[in-house]
Design an enzyme around this catalytic site. Sequence first.
Site, PDB file in Angstrom:
ATOM      1  N   THR A  76       0.819  -1.209   0.000  1.00 53.49           N
ATOM      2  CA  THR A  76       0.000   0.000   0.000  1.00 53.49           C
ATOM      3  C   THR A  76       0.857   1.265   0.000  1.00 53.49           C
ATOM      4  O   THR A  76       0.577   2.189  -0.774  1.00 53.49           O
ATOM      5  CB  THR A  76      -0.988  -0.016   1.181  1.00 53.49           C
ATOM      6  OG1 THR A  76      -1.791  -1.201   1.087  1.00 53.49           O
ATOM      7  CG2 THR A  76      -1.882   1.208   1.182  1.00 53.49           C
ATOM      8  N   HIS A 109      -7.457   0.333  -0.772  1.00 55.03           N
ATOM      9  CA  HIS A 109      -6.726  -0.728  -1.467  1.00 55.03           C
ATOM     10  C   HIS A 109      -7.655  -1.935  -1.515  1.00 55.03           C
ATOM     11  O   HIS A 109      -7.895  -2.587  -0.499  1.00 55.03           O
ATOM     12  CB  HIS A 109      -5.425  -1.034  -0.715  1.00 55.03           C
ATOM     13  CG  HIS A 109      -4.394  -1.667  -1.560  1.00 55.03           C
ATOM     14  ND1 HIS A 109      -3.063  -1.658  -1.219  1.00 55.03           N
ATOM     15  CD2 HIS A 109      -4.461  -2.340  -2.732  1.00 55.03           C
ATOM     16  CE1 HIS A 109      -2.361  -2.292  -2.141  1.00 55.03           C
ATOM     17  NE2 HIS A 109      -3.197  -2.721  -3.072  1.00 55.03           N
ATOM     18  N   GLU A 163       1.011   9.332  -5.991  1.00 52.59           N
ATOM     19  CA  GLU A 163       1.523  10.689  -5.816  1.00 52.59           C
ATOM     20  C   GLU A 163       2.427  11.081  -6.982  1.00 52.59           C
ATOM     21  O   GLU A 163       2.376  12.215  -7.457  1.00 52.59           O
ATOM     22  CB  GLU A 163       2.259  10.819  -4.481  1.00 52.59           C
ATOM     23  CG  GLU A 163       1.306  10.809  -3.311  1.00 52.59           C
ATOM     24  CD  GLU A 163       1.763  11.697  -2.189  1.00 52.59           C
ATOM     25  OE1 GLU A 163       1.434  12.900  -2.229  1.00 52.59           O
ATOM     26  OE2 GLU A 163       2.432  11.182  -1.288  1.00 52.59           O
TER      27      GLU A 163
END
Length: 126
Positions: free
Chosen positions: A34, A68, A42
């Site tokens: 994750t 997720h 990002e």
Amino acid sequence: MTLAPGLQARLLIMVEREDTAAKVGSGDVPVLATPRLLALAEQATVQAVAGALDAGQTSVGTRVTLEHLEASPVGTHVEIVAELTGVDGRRLTFGFTARHRESVAATGTIERVIVDRERFLARLPR
């Protein structure tokens, strides 16, 4: 280029051992971690607006929501798409989706703020 909703970037990766939860320490399974997924999302947000910021400007992350949904094992190709969905002064809001095979592996939002790079760095503790 102007900062306006609709700007987007797309990354395609193949999950490697260095990307796994076991390798980055966020778990002990050999699937896309994750934290690594977030870093890729990002990266896509940064790329989406890279050509639209003024000289000397950059953006910094300030808020994230991430869900997720499915594991992506080593060898899986994952596509991460980030799109600028909102501009409010210096605040930028992005939506992102990560897909593998025909499934959605993750979704979320990322907020970033536009800053003057030199001024931002000058304020850091020494």
